[in-house]
Design a protein around this motif. Structure first.
Motif, PDB file in Angstrom:
ATOM      1  N   ALA A 107       0.832  -1.203   0.000  1.00  0.00           N
ATOM      2  CA  ALA A 107       0.000   0.000   0.000  1.00  0.00           C
ATOM      3  C   ALA A 107       0.870   1.258   0.000  1.00  0.00           C
ATOM      4  CB  ALA A 107      -0.922   0.000   1.219  1.00  0.00           C
ATOM      5  N   SER A 110       2.343   1.875  -3.408  1.00  0.00           N
ATOM      6  CA  SER A 110       1.359   2.412  -4.336  1.00  0.00           C
ATOM      7  C   SER A 110       1.178   3.910  -4.145  1.00  0.00           C
ATOM      8  CB  SER A 110       0.013   1.696  -4.148  1.00  0.00           C
ATOM      9  OG  SER A 110      -0.954   2.194  -5.041  1.00  0.00           O
ATOM     10  N   MET A 111       1.073   4.348  -2.901  1.00  0.00           N
ATOM     11  CA  MET A 111       0.903   5.770  -2.637  1.00  0.00           C
ATOM     12  C   MET A 111       2.181   6.559  -2.941  1.00  0.00           C
ATOM     13  SD  MET A 111      -1.629   5.983   0.665  1.00  0.00           S
ATOM     14  CE  MET A 111      -0.668   4.911   1.742  1.00  0.00           C
ATOM     15  N   ASP A 235      -2.097  -2.941  -5.268  1.00  0.00           N
ATOM     16  CA  ASP A 235      -1.266  -2.867  -4.077  1.00  0.00           C
ATOM     17  C   ASP A 235      -1.498  -3.912  -3.002  1.00  0.00           C
ATOM     18  OD1 ASP A 235      -3.750  -1.910  -3.276  1.00  0.00           O
ATOM     19  OD2 ASP A 235      -3.107   0.167  -3.352  1.00  0.00           O
ATOM     20  N   SER A 242      -6.955  -4.053  -5.123  1.00  0.00           N
ATOM     21  CA  SER A 242      -7.139  -2.821  -4.374  1.00  0.00           C
ATOM     22  C   SER A 242      -6.907  -1.608  -5.264  1.00  0.00           C
ATOM     23  CB  SER A 242      -6.173  -2.774  -3.192  1.00  0.00           C
ATOM     24  OG  SER A 242      -6.250  -1.522  -2.551  1.00  0.00           O
ATOM     25  N   THR A 243      -7.729  -0.602  -5.070  1.00  0.00           N
ATOM     26  CA  THR A 243      -7.608   0.636  -5.845  1.00  0.00           C
ATOM     27  C   THR A 243      -7.097   1.778  -4.972  1.00  0.00           C
ATOM     28  OG1 THR A 243      -9.940   1.134  -5.383  1.00  0.00           O
ATOM     29  CG2 THR A 243      -9.448  -0.026  -7.428  1.00  0.00           C
ATOM     30  N   LEU A 244      -6.379   1.451  -3.918  1.00  0.00           N
ATOM     31  CA  LEU A 244      -5.913   2.462  -2.992  1.00  0.00           C
ATOM     32  C   LEU A 244      -5.087   3.535  -3.703  1.00  0.00           C
ATOM     33  CD1 LEU A 244      -5.578   3.534  -0.113  1.00  0.00           C
ATOM     34  CD2 LEU A 244      -3.607   2.001   0.144  1.00  0.00           C
ATOM     35  N   HIS A 247      -7.368   5.701  -5.843  1.00  0.00           N
ATOM     36  CA  HIS A 247      -8.199   6.510  -4.951  1.00  0.00           C
ATOM     37  C   HIS A 247      -7.398   7.697  -4.407  1.00  0.00           C
ATOM     38  CE1 HIS A 247     -10.730   7.680  -1.591  1.00  0.00           C
ATOM     39  NE2 HIS A 247     -11.678   6.868  -2.018  1.00  0.00           N
ATOM     40  N   PHE A 248      -6.182   7.428  -3.970  1.00  0.00           N
ATOM     41  CA  PHE A 248      -5.308   8.476  -3.438  1.00  0.00           C
ATOM     42  C   PHE A 248      -4.990   9.509  -4.513  1.00  0.00           C
ATOM     43  CE2 PHE A 248      -0.825   9.559  -1.866  1.00  0.00           C
ATOM     44  CZ  PHE A 248      -1.287  10.478  -0.942  1.00  0.00           C
TER      45      PHE A 248
END
Length: 284
Positions: A107, A110-111, A235, A242-244, A247-248
């Protein structure tokens, strides 16, 4: 002879080191990565060394990464190609080899990728296109429609003429018939990609609209249509990817568009506040 990468990762999970489990976690969440990425890229995505990736594949019984690619290619494109109906079985098989730390690291990666995009000229271009367009259209395919809905609603708070396209009319008429001279289309999708995505993107581009695509790192068609592509890693090992990261990215896009528009945002918010008071939509 190894026949299934996911199965052998699960079967041999107990013998993997902590770093090798990171590689297993990444490939479980992104099984197609073996097809398109080098050992160095897999190592970078997993946060390990290239040597760890080499040892990982050898421990699973592959002579090298090329051998793993061959097996995965047969799985993906062969007669037993994976579909949504078998995803739950694969999800359950892979759970045993994963832990919270792996999910957390994925995660964060990804961010971090989103923040890297934010420092590049492409992000400034995207922010400008969304802020300065006469009309903005947002659409999401498959399960990404919820992100499109949220982005359209949030952008509508900071600027006027934001429209969600749901494809209900079958031809996405709003964006293709809008007479506004400056139109921006934001398209959101991930593997296995909706068939209408590239068709709509090309049609909008050919009619003079600026096209922005938020997608995962496996998207093979977006860069051929538009230079404004934000491709982010899936992620974690969720049943649905996951679409984290996306989304971020969309949250930061709304923030940066508001910053670019400045005082115009306050005027837009004041108009919306008056409408909220008129219809009494909120308890407090």
């Amino acid at each position: 002879m190894v026949e299934n990468l996911l199965e052998v990762m699960t079967e041999r999970a107990a013998g993997l080191t902590k770093l090798e489990k990171r590689v297993a976690a990444y490939l479980t969440a992104n099984p197609d990565a073996v097809l398109i990425e080098t050992s160095a890229a897999i190592a970078e995505r997993s946060g390990v060394s290239a040597m760890t990736v080499t040892r990982f594949f050898k421990k699973l019984g592959f002579e090298n990464v090329a051998a793993a690619k061959k097996v995965t290619r047969r799985q993906v494109y062969g007669p037993s190609v994976s579909r949504i109906g078998s995803r739950f079985d694969e999800f359950q098989k892979g759970r045993a080899s994963l832990d919270n730390d792996v999910q957390y690291q994925a995660a964060v990666a990804s961010m971090r990728k989103v923040c890297e995009y934010r420092t590049k000229p492409i992000w400034q271009d995207i922010t400008r296109l969304v802020a300065e367009a006469d009309s903005v259209f947002v659409t999401g395919f498959q399960t990404m429609s919820y992100l499109a809905t949220g982005l359209a609603l949030r952008l509508g708070y900071v600027r006027p003429n934001v429209h969600e396209l749901d494809g209900g009319d079958g031809v996405y008429a709003k964006v293709l018939t809008d007479p506004a001279p400056k139109r921006t289309l934001i398209l959101i999708d991930v593997f296995r990609y909706g068939r209408n995505g590239p068709v709509l993107a090309r049609a909008a581009r050919d009619q003079g609209a600026d096209v922005i695509v938020f997608c995962d790192e496996f998207c093979h068609w977006a860069a051929e249509i538009t230079p404004h592509v934000v491709a982010l890693p899936a992620d974690s090992d969720f049943l649905f990817r996951s679409t984290l990261g996306i989304h971020f990215a969309l949250s930061l896009l709304t923030l940066d568009v508001a910053d670019r528009l400045g005082d115009a945002v306050k005027r837009q918010l004041d108009r919306l506040s008056d409408a909220q008071e008129l219809f009494g939509q909120y308890m407090k």
